[in-house]
Design a protein around this motif. Sequence first.
Motif, PDB file in Angstrom:
ATOM      1  N   LYS A  79       1.693  -3.839  -2.909  1.00 62.74           N
ATOM      2  CA  LYS A  79       0.668  -3.537  -1.907  1.00 62.74           C
ATOM      3  C   LYS A  79      -0.533  -2.846  -2.556  1.00 62.74           C
ATOM      4  CE  LYS A  79       3.862  -3.114   2.004  1.00 62.74           C
ATOM      5  NZ  LYS A  79       4.466  -2.187   3.004  1.00 62.74           N
ATOM      6  N   LYS A  80      -0.275  -1.891  -3.441  1.00 62.85           N
ATOM      7  CA  LYS A  80      -1.365  -1.199  -4.121  1.00 62.85           C
ATOM      8  C   LYS A  80      -2.144  -2.159  -5.016  1.00 62.85           C
ATOM      9  CE  LYS A  80       0.993   3.284  -4.151  1.00 62.85           C
ATOM     10  NZ  LYS A  80       1.607   4.334  -5.003  1.00 62.85           N
ATOM     11  N   SER A  81      -1.436  -3.049  -5.703  1.00 63.63           N
ATOM     12  CA  SER A  81      -2.096  -4.010  -6.577  1.00 63.63           C
ATOM     13  C   SER A  81      -2.969  -4.972  -5.780  1.00 63.63           C
ATOM     14  CB  SER A  81      -1.043  -4.794  -7.377  1.00 63.63           C
ATOM     15  OG  SER A  81      -1.659  -5.690  -8.279  1.00 63.63           O
ATOM     16  N   ASN A  82      -2.455  -5.438  -4.643  1.00 59.87           N
ATOM     17  CA  ASN A  82      -3.263  -6.309  -3.779  1.00 59.87           C
ATOM     18  C   ASN A  82      -4.515  -5.589  -3.284  1.00 59.87           C
ATOM     19  OD1 ASN A  82      -2.030  -8.920  -3.585  1.00 59.87           O
ATOM     20  ND2 ASN A  82      -0.338  -8.002  -2.461  1.00 59.87           N
ATOM     21  N   SER A  83      -4.389  -4.301  -2.973  1.00 58.84           N
ATOM     22  CA  SER A  83      -5.547  -3.522  -2.517  1.00 58.84           C
ATOM     23  C   SER A  83      -6.584  -3.408  -3.627  1.00 58.84           C
ATOM     24  CB  SER A  83      -5.106  -2.122  -2.070  1.00 58.84           C
ATOM     25  OG  SER A  83      -4.238  -2.196  -0.965  1.00 58.84           O
ATOM     26  N   ARG A  84      -6.126  -3.175  -4.860  1.00 55.30           N
ATOM     27  CA  ARG A  84      -7.066  -3.064  -5.976  1.00 55.30           C
ATOM     28  C   ARG A  84      -7.773  -4.394  -6.229  1.00 55.30           C
ATOM     29  NH1 ARG A  84      -3.057   0.533  -8.120  1.00 55.30           N
ATOM     30  NH2 ARG A  84      -1.966  -1.186  -9.133  1.00 55.30           N
ATOM     31  N   ILE A  85      -7.021  -5.488  -6.135  1.00 52.28           N
ATOM     32  CA  ILE A  85      -7.637  -6.805  -6.344  1.00 52.28           C
ATOM     33  C   ILE A  85      -8.690  -7.072  -5.273  1.00 52.28           C
ATOM     34  CG2 ILE A  85      -7.180  -9.292  -6.240  1.00 52.28           C
ATOM     35  CD1 ILE A  85      -4.493  -8.720  -7.597  1.00 52.28           C
TER      36      ILE A  85
END
Length: 370
Positions: free
Chosen positions: A203-209
């Motif tokens: 979820k955090k990685s998707n937010s950063r992307i």
Amino acid sequence: MLHCLRPSQPTSADNLRSHRLPFQGNSSGITSSSGSQASTVLNVTNEYTSALQTSSYSEIRVFLDIETERPGEITQDQLLAQVLRPNRDFVEDILQRAKPGFITDLLWSFFDHSENKARLCLDLTQAIRRAHMLIAPLQDLLHVLPLDSETGSLSAPQCNSAFDLLLKYEQLENPFPSPGSRNVSGMRNCFSDLNTQLESLIKKSNSRIHFFHTVIIGFAIGLISVTIGVIVVGVIIAKHAFIALAAAMVLPAAFIPSKMEKREQYLLRQLDAAQRGTFVLHEDIITIERLVNHLYSDIEVNKRFIRNGLWRGKDMHSIMEVSRQLKRNNVYFQKQLTDLEEHLCLSFAAINRARSHLIQIIKLHQDDHS
């Protein structure tokens, strides 16, 4: 006690060997997107069904048959080296090249958990063998005793043999771990914890992307706006020089979030592969736990029934009644043993497919940056 997170301590390179990538089976079967657990649940059955068709399943079946039929001819480590793909040495060789950190620790944990689960499958294969040894003599006797007729009776030798075998059955240790055993429930909890951590990171990685993508779009819009403004001004004053200067200032800044987004995409692919594999193996350990608990409980029920039925000693009527009940129970018990044995082979195939898929993603990332 199971340790659910491997500490970040890289293995010495002296202990590693070079290997070709030992992929077996088709890793494309794990295709559900992260966060879509309902879709993943539906794919679990498909994963097992397709595993039955692979050559790796046949190989696993052969090695587990050797473990079951000719125990002692091969150690557990030797057997694991034959059936686990990719093996420990290859995984260590690949992960030691990864940048140390929390995410790499989670990847280590996935491979450690999957290897521990493979060891559990081997232990349960041994338990199945001991269960067959436990019931085989009694099963043979039950087939020849006149139990189907209500008026049938036992001879003195039959009565003595049945009593001795029933008593031996009651006194032997249950070969399966008890419900709540730390070996099984602890492993289930480890997979559950790992799955939760991976989902959070995804979820955090998707937010950063999404953030990087928004920044890039903002830079693009800014570049267009600056260019239009410079063109208007450039009609009066050296427009080409202003355009070049604006592009020189904006484009490098736009390149930074683009590069960071690409790196984050690589990371997301690894996390996603680890999470999907973890979820499948977690669901599988739940099934194994259920099958093992049923087998353990059935043996304990039989032992209590024998204990309660033989309190009068070598009473023929008591022995007949206990034997009839055990004969009925063993039909279902044999089926459960077969179901568990089949599922353990499928579990090995699922472990190998999840490990191979993740190591392939990691290796592709390393090759692109080499």
